[in-house]
Design an enzyme around this catalytic site. Structure first.
Site, mmCIF file in Angstrom:
data_model
loop_
_atom_site.group_PDB
_atom_site.id
_atom_site.type_symbol
_atom_site.label_atom_id
_atom_site.label_comp_id
_atom_site.label_asym_id
_atom_site.label_seq_id
_atom_site.Cartn_x
_atom_site.Cartn_y
_atom_site.Cartn_z
ATOM 1 N N HIS A 44 57.582 42.075 26.871
ATOM 2 C CA HIS A 44 57.075 43.417 27.163
ATOM 3 C C HIS A 44 56.242 43.820 25.954
ATOM 4 O O HIS A 44 56.764 44.392 24.993
ATOM 5 C CB HIS A 44 58.228 44.396 27.398
ATOM 6 C CG HIS A 44 59.147 43.992 28.509
ATOM 7 N ND1 HIS A 44 58.798 44.111 29.831
ATOM 8 C CD2 HIS A 44 60.396 43.443 28.495
ATOM 9 C CE1 HIS A 44 59.792 43.682 30.603
ATOM 10 N NE2 HIS A 44 60.778 43.268 29.811
ATOM 11 N N THR A 45 54.961 43.496 26.025
ATOM 12 C CA THR A 45 54.110 43.657 24.838
ATOM 13 C C THR A 45 53.956 45.105 24.414
ATOM 14 O O THR A 45 53.711 45.382 23.246
ATOM 15 C CB THR A 45 52.719 43.055 25.101
ATOM 16 O OG1 THR A 45 52.136 43.683 26.251
ATOM 17 C CG2 THR A 45 52.823 41.561 25.334
ATOM 18 N N CYS A 46 54.095 46.034 25.373
ATOM 19 C CA CYS A 46 53.961 47.451 25.017
ATOM 20 C C CYS A 46 55.032 47.863 24.025
ATOM 21 O O CYS A 46 54.826 48.739 23.189
ATOM 22 C CB CYS A 46 54.048 48.329 26.262
ATOM 23 S SG CYS A 46 52.764 47.988 27.471
ATOM 24 N N PHE A 47 56.225 47.249 24.147
ATOM 25 C CA PHE A 47 57.363 47.630 23.309
ATOM 26 C C PHE A 47 57.713 46.551 22.290
ATOM 27 O O PHE A 47 58.745 46.632 21.636
ATOM 28 C CB PHE A 47 58.581 47.905 24.199
ATOM 29 C CG PHE A 47 58.295 48.878 25.310
ATOM 30 C CD1 PHE A 47 58.095 50.219 25.051
ATOM 31 C CD2 PHE A 47 58.193 48.434 26.632
ATOM 32 C CE1 PHE A 47 57.817 51.109 26.074
ATOM 33 C CE2 PHE A 47 57.904 49.321 27.658
ATOM 34 C CZ PHE A 47 57.722 50.667 27.388
#
Length: 820
Positions: A784-787
């Site tokens: 989950h690259t956003c997090f």
């Protein structure tokens, strides 16, 4: 006091020295006689005071009367100058009148204006009433009565002269300082009168009453009213406001000299108060009690004073670089020297303050002291330094002294700008010497030029096919209006579920890499540093090349705005032109074209006789290939027939470089700059002027150091796993054995960050997480690259984990959100 006609007599100055008979004494007498200065001793018959008047022989009678008027308060239209029984005309110079030094003159002053008897009657009544109040008499409605009389005639041009001659300001201040209850009447009347002056629509009339405002300030100051006296503060603030409203005050006439001296007195007084409060800001841990009003007053009055000193130099340039002296002007004698002393005292105090500030921050970092480093006074230091910067331009050597202090306190100046700055306008002065700031400070100033995202609902949505990455991104970004790009970017790749900031980061990296891909002929990579690029002069092979350069400018600006390191940097020849510097030197092209650099250097160092023999066969022209055709380009008019020799070879090299790296790519640079300017709210030139080339390298490319596994591990936390679990131990062993490129791919898969900031993992806006997933052992890791989350199941062996990590660290997998 009733208006009468008075005769002022200028008596000879008595000389009690023995008569000089020597030749040297005669020479001194002749020199004195021929001096361009005259001196008068004017005795005012009504109060037995003596005025000393100095004037040059070239001055007109009118200018002399203006000088006398500024001292006597007698309007010029009511004065007559008599010499040897004859009235002097206004247009004559003192030399034409035959006046010698210490001449016996008469000044006739007619103080009653026949044209306005009502004004005299009104002012006489005011004087009488104020004197009654000073004696302690109670007069019902006194404030209203005086206000009515003062304001009724305020627009009458005669009123000001009578008002000042009758010394009404002095009487009102005397009433204010009295011990009686009537003191409140003076407070009310003075404030009401000043407010009316501020509200006048006629700027010329406001300029007249500027003198009244100054008079109130000086009278209250002489009455020992301190800075905490409300009326004095009000009058001084009003004086500053009137100066601003009037605009450019003429400081060159006699009244202007009085005004300039008055402005300096305010500066001097405020500086003393400011020094005391700077001491307080150092000694009080929180800076409690530090008043921002002192800083604002110092800014305002010092600005007026600098403008006045510039006027005295008969120039409109506010920033002078010379030592100023006015020994012949007694009204402002010493102002310049005293201002210099104020500058040195404040600069020295700021040096102390910044050192104390640094000590506080160091103590907090090492856990010493009480750790209270949030000081209200610190936020004002930067404003004071800006004023001192402008004052330093008035004195020879002061700028060097100023920059020396800031260079010594570089870390604290940078800290203040980063922490307390609200906009770049307050800090443009640091552009003159960027060496007093560090990278974080310069980056902060540049990044403030991007507009804030006030409404997160504003944004631009895109759906991009990976197989058409560059073409579709070009269509979306080129067609978008600049306003829509000020908001957030919302995008996803076609047939993929991923969305959010991580996807945007990946998209920015991939598109920028495509833009600078040499196959597209938009940019040229430097031969010795393939990360470094500049525009390709042959880009016109693509009919849309200029639109692509505008698109490129937008994309680079968006990457900078989103703090995404895209792994490319600009060459110096490109960076300088973006910063508005179109003079490209030989050293500038060293990386861009090493062969041309070497050739030009040889031409410049070649033996003069050899090059004059025309052995090289060079002329001021070059042959280039354009779209498959060769053509000759003249470097200057008639260049094809001008032979290069030892005398013109430097010019030849300069023209050659300008043609290759400025003229041939000017359109490309211009369109790139226009696209970049669409994204920022300030000046594109200033954005690049705030930065050094190395700064932009770090902002676009990030750290050039290899990824440190220890740093990576130190900035990673765990969810579902514990630090001592075997899977975590296996993971870091596997990462430690990876190649540098595999680590980059893994990091990109995990975070959409391929190039770390200059500070390494510490520079990321969040720590990283390894999360335990409930998937079977045969599943690949997901992210989950956003997090900044990497998820994998509890693999049963290190071999299985290494196999799974080996798959996602293949570039074609790790750079795609299509991984299962």
């Amino acid at each position: 006091m009733s208006p009468t006609t008075k005769i002022l007599t200028a008596n000879h100055r008595k000389n009690h020295s023995p008569k000089l008979t020597s030749s040297s004494s005669k020479m001194k007498k002749i020199t004195k006689t021929k001096s361009s200065k005259l001196q008068f001793f004017v005795r005012m018959m009504w109060n037995c005071n003596t005025l000393v008047i100095r004037a040059s022989r070239e001055k007109t009678v009118e200018s002399l009367l203006e000088q006398i008027s500024s001292k006597t308060r007698i309007p010029i239209q009511h004065q007559r100058l008599i010499y040897e029984g004859k009235q002097l005309t206004l247009e004559q110079s003192l030399c034409e009148c035959g006046i010698e030094n210490d001449a016996n003159l008469q000044l006739v002053g007619r103080l009653r204006s026949i044209a306005c008897p009502k004004v005299w009657k009104a002012t006489q009544y005011i004087v009488s009433l104020i004197l009654r109040l000073c004696r302690g008499e109670l007069v019902i409605g006194a404030s209203r009565i005086i206000d009515d009389h003062l304001t009724y005639y305020i627009n009458d041009s005669e009123y000001f002269s009578v008002f000042m001659f009758m010394e009404i300001p002095s009487l009102l201040v005397a009433l204010y300082m009295s011990r009686y209850a009537n003191a409140c009447v003076a407070d009310s009347v003075i404030k009401d009168f000043v407010r009316i002056c501020l509200d006048l629509k006629d700027k010329k009339l406001q300029g007249v009453y500027l003198e009244v405002s100054l008079e109130f300030c000086e009278l209250l100051r002489r009455a020992r009213c301190k800075y905490d006296d409300p009326l004095y503060v009000f009058c001084r603030d009003s004086f500053s406001s009137l100066l601003t409203l009037v605009g450019r005050v003429n400081f060159q006439n006699p009244k202007g000299e009085v005004m300039l001296r008055g402005v300096f007195d305010c500066v001097h007084e405020i500086a003393d108060e400011l020094l005391r409060f700077l001491d307080l800001s150092m000694n009080c841990p929180t800076g409690e009690g530090f008043s921002f009003n002192f800083v604002l007053d110092f800014v305002k009055f010092s600005g007026h004073l600098r403008m006045g000193l510039a006027e005295q130099q008969a120039t409109s340039d506010e920033f002078l670089n010379c030592t100023i002296g006015y020994e012949e002007e007694p009204l402002i004698a010493g102002v310049v020297d005293q201002l210099h002393i104020v500058f040195i005292k404040l600069l020295s105090k700021m040096d102390e303050c910044l050192q104390v500030m640094e000590d506080c921050l160091v103590n907090k970092k090492h856990g010493k002291g009480d750790g209270a480093v949030i000081n209200n006074g610190w936020s004002h230091y930067i404003i004071i330094l800006k004023v001192l910067y402008h004052i330093s331009k008035l004195y020879s050597g002061a700028k060097e002294m100023f920059w020396e202090v800031l260079l010594r306190q570089k870390s604290m100046l940078s800290h203040m700008i980063v922490r307390y700055s609200k906009n770049t306008d307050d800090h443009r002065w640091v552009l003159e010497n960027r060496s007093v700031t560090d990278f974080e400070c310069r980056r902060h100033l540049a990044m403030m030029m991007f507009p804030d995202l006030n409404d997160e609902s504003l944004g631009y949505e895109m759906l991009i096919d990976r197989s058409q990455l560059l073409a579709e991104s070009f269509e979306y970004i080129s067609q978008a209006n600049s306003t829509s790009l000020e908001g957030g970017l919302f995008m996803e790749f076609r047939n993929e579920e991923g969305t959010g900031p991580g996807v945007v980061r990946e998209w920015l990296v991939l598109v920028c890499q495509e833009i600078f891909n040499p196959e597209h002929a938009l940019f040229v990579a430097c031969p010795n540093d393939r990360r470094r690029f500049f525009p390709n002069a042959a880009s016109k092979v693509n009919p849309l090349h200029l639109k692509y350069f505008s698109f490129s400018g937008r994309m680079i600006a968006l990457a900078l705005k989103n703090k995404v390191h895209v792994g490319i940097v600009f060459d110096r020849v490109f960076f300088k032109q973006l910063a508005g510097n179109y003079i490209i030197t030989l050293e500038d092209i060293r990386n861009a074209d090493p062969i041309m650099y070497s050739s030009c250097k040889q031409i410049l160092e070649m033996d003069a006789d050899y090059i004059d023999s025309d052995a090289l066969g060079l002329t001021f022209s070059i042959e280039v290939e354009e779209l498959g055709h060769r053509k000759v380009i003249e470097l200057c008019s008639g260049g094809e027939s001008i032979v290069v020799n030892s005398k013109n070879r430097e010019k030849y090299v300069d023209l050659l470089i300008q043609n290759r790296f400025v003229k041939s790519i000017s359109e490309q640079v211009s369109h790139f700059a226009e696209g970049f300017a669409d994204i920022i709210s300030g000046s594109r030139l200033e954005f690049f002027q705030f930065l050094d080339l190395e700064d932009l390298d770090w902002m676009l490319h990030g750290s050039e150091n290899a990824i440190s596994v220890e740093d990576w591990k130190a900035h990673t936390k765990y969810r579902g796993y514990k630090k001592n679990d075997c899977q975590i131990s296996w993971f870091w062993k596997i990462v430690g054995r990876m190649s540098a490129e595999q680590r980059k791919v893994l990091l990109f898969f995990w975070t959409s960050v391929k190039h770390l900031p200059v500070k390494g993992f510490h520079g990321l806006d969040s720590c990283l997480f390894i999360c335990k997933s409930s998937e079977p052992n045969n599943h690949l890791p997901s992210s989950h690259t956003c997090f900044y989350e990497l998820c994998f199941p509890p693999y049963s062996s290190m071999a299985i984990m290494q196999d799974r990590l080996g798959i996602i660290t293949q570039e074609h997998v790790g750079f795609s959100f299509g991984a299962p």
